[in-house]
Motif scaffolding. Structure first.
Motif, PDB file in Angstrom:
ATOM      1  N   GLU A  93      66.884  50.667  25.925  1.00 23.12           N
ATOM      2  CA  GLU A  93      67.781  50.574  24.764  1.00 23.12           C
ATOM      3  C   GLU A  93      67.000  50.630  23.452  1.00 23.12           C
ATOM      4  O   GLU A  93      67.611  50.717  22.377  1.00 23.12           O
ATOM      5  CB  GLU A  93      68.567  49.257  24.743  1.00 23.12           C
ATOM      6  N   SER A  95      64.965  51.749  20.165  1.00 25.38           N
ATOM      7  CA  SER A  95      65.147  52.965  19.357  1.00 25.38           C
ATOM      8  C   SER A  95      63.904  53.843  19.465  1.00 25.38           C
ATOM      9  O   SER A  95      62.819  53.366  19.824  1.00 25.38           O
ATOM     10  CB  SER A  95      65.385  52.591  17.895  1.00 25.38           C
ATOM     11  N   TYR A  97      62.392  54.968  16.970  1.00 26.73           N
ATOM     12  CA  TYR A  97      61.487  54.416  15.944  1.00 26.73           C
ATOM     13  C   TYR A  97      60.606  53.304  16.534  1.00 26.73           C
ATOM     14  O   TYR A  97      59.381  53.324  16.400  1.00 26.73           O
ATOM     15  CB  TYR A  97      62.316  53.892  14.767  1.00 26.73           C
ATOM     16  N   ASP A  98      61.244  52.341  17.199  1.00 27.55           N
ATOM     17  CA  ASP A  98      60.496  51.220  17.785  1.00 27.55           C
ATOM     18  C   ASP A  98      59.527  51.703  18.865  1.00 27.55           C
ATOM     19  O   ASP A  98      58.450  51.128  19.061  1.00 27.55           O
ATOM     20  CB  ASP A  98      61.449  50.183  18.392  1.00 27.55           C
ATOM     21  N   THR A  99      59.925  52.733  19.564  1.00 30.85           N
ATOM     22  CA  THR A  99      59.066  53.273  20.620  1.00 30.85           C
ATOM     23  C   THR A  99      57.797  53.887  20.026  1.00 30.85           C
ATOM     24  O   THR A  99      56.693  53.716  20.560  1.00 30.85           O
ATOM     25  CB  THR A  99      59.827  54.319  21.460  1.00 30.85           C
ATOM     26  N   ASP A 138      68.696  60.201  13.509  1.00 30.66           N
ATOM     27  CA  ASP A 138      68.246  58.951  12.899  1.00 30.66           C
ATOM     28  C   ASP A 138      67.411  58.187  13.926  1.00 30.66           C
ATOM     29  O   ASP A 138      67.941  57.663  14.909  1.00 30.66           O
ATOM     30  CB  ASP A 138      69.470  58.132  12.460  1.00 30.66           C
ATOM     31  N   GLN A 140      66.007  55.403  13.867  1.00 34.45           N
ATOM     32  CA  GLN A 140      66.249  53.958  13.975  1.00 34.45           C
ATOM     33  C   GLN A 140      67.418  53.644  14.892  1.00 34.45           C
ATOM     34  O   GLN A 140      67.460  52.583  15.506  1.00 34.45           O
ATOM     35  CB  GLN A 140      66.559  53.360  12.593  1.00 34.45           C
ATOM     36  N   SER A 141      68.364  54.571  14.981  1.00 30.70           N
ATOM     37  CA  SER A 141      69.545  54.258  15.792  1.00 30.70           C
ATOM     38  C   SER A 141      69.559  55.013  17.123  1.00 30.70           C
ATOM     39  O   SER A 141      70.322  54.667  18.016  1.00 30.70           O
ATOM     40  CB  SER A 141      70.832  54.574  15.007  1.00 30.70           C
ATOM     41  N   MET A 142      68.724  56.013  17.237  1.00 28.12           N
ATOM     42  CA  MET A 142      68.741  56.804  18.482  1.00 28.12           C
ATOM     43  C   MET A 142      67.985  56.058  19.586  1.00 28.12           C
ATOM     44  O   MET A 142      66.805  55.721  19.416  1.00 28.12           O
ATOM     45  CB  MET A 142      68.058  58.157  18.238  1.00 28.12           C
ATOM     46  N   PRO A 143      68.638  55.756  20.728  1.00 22.17           N
ATOM     47  CA  PRO A 143      67.906  55.079  21.800  1.00 22.17           C
ATOM     48  C   PRO A 143      66.923  56.020  22.489  1.00 22.17           C
ATOM     49  O   PRO A 143      67.188  57.214  22.609  1.00 22.17           O
ATOM     50  CB  PRO A 143      69.004  54.628  22.771  1.00 22.17           C
TER      51      PRO A 143
END
Ligand code: ADP
Length: 216
Positions: A93, A95, A97-99, A138, A140-143
């Motif tokens: 789950e 994002s 970005y986080d990945t 986006d 930030q919102s794309m999983p």
């Protein structure tokens, strides 16, 4: 020489030839209480592998005592569990970005994407992440599970697989590494599913290579 896995009998033949060579095929057979015919295939394999050689009217003698043979024998005995690294994973789950941030922080080129309980769902590589940053989405919102390479297309390895087999998978599939998995033992919905317990990458192979060159 191509790395080959020797059978117990072939190892025995090598010892006999090493200690008694030059020795005729007939005499090797006597040492083993076998017929000459029963040994023919093994002798041929060992000659082709460059471990022993044969001179007409002289017999077989040992030539395999070179570093190439020792190295390939050593590698053939090694398993993934002898040299794997710990797994670096991200939740499905998370994002994109986080990945990307996780990849930078953990200093790896591939992240394994897991569901609750560490069950393998996919893989993201540097290029997967670069590609998505070129698009309009986006981050930030794309999983991340939207862009990952997903099961069942993931090539995996296990603790007991040989380094040789695991390395062949990496070369054949042109990838940087493999998740090390085992069937999940926890009771419940994850039981039997592939749980990520390590990673085996080109870096592990490079380290083995260096250790062998340094004679460890
Ligand atoms: P890079 O993208 O940095 O060149 P790889 O060569 O490892 O890294 O990855 C190439 C592609 O293969 C990527 O799309 C990645 O998701 C996928 N991939 C990486 N490892 C595996 C694996 N073990 N099984 C299946 N696909 C993989």
């Amino acid at each position: 020489m191509a790395a080959i896995q020797l059978t117990e009998r072939q190892k025995e033949i090598i010892l006999i030839v090493k200690e008694n060579g030059p020795i005729t095929g007939e005499n090797v057979a006597q040492h083993l209480n076998l017929s000459r015919a029963a040994l023919r295939a093994d002798l041929t394999i060992l000659v082709m592998a460059g471990l022993i050689d044969a001179k007409p009217r002289v017999g077989y003698f040992y030539v395999g005592d070179n570093s190439r043979t020792i190295i390939s024998e050593k590698v053939m005995e090694m398993k993934v569990k002898d040299c794997k690294s710990r797994p670096i994973v991200e939740r499905e789950e998370a994002s994109v970005y986080d990945t990307i941030v996780k990849m930078f922080i953990s200093d790896v080129g591939t992240l394994f994407i897991v569901s609750q309980g560490g069950i393998l769902q996919g893989v993201v590589s540097r290029k997967d992440l670069l590609k998505v940053t070129l698009g309009q989405g986006d981050l930030q919102s794309m999983p991340v599970n939207v862009i990952m390479t997903r099961m069942p297309n993931i090539i995996t390895t296990t603790l007991d697989e040989s380094i040789y087999e695991a390395t062949k998978k990496i070369i054949e599939h042109q990838i940087d590494g493999l998740p090390v998995v085992r069937p999940c033992e926890a009771e419940g919905p994850n039981f039997g599913l592939p749980e990520v317990i390590g990673r085996f990458t080109k870096t592990n192979i490079t380290r083995i290579f260096l250790e062998l060159l340094e004679g460890d």
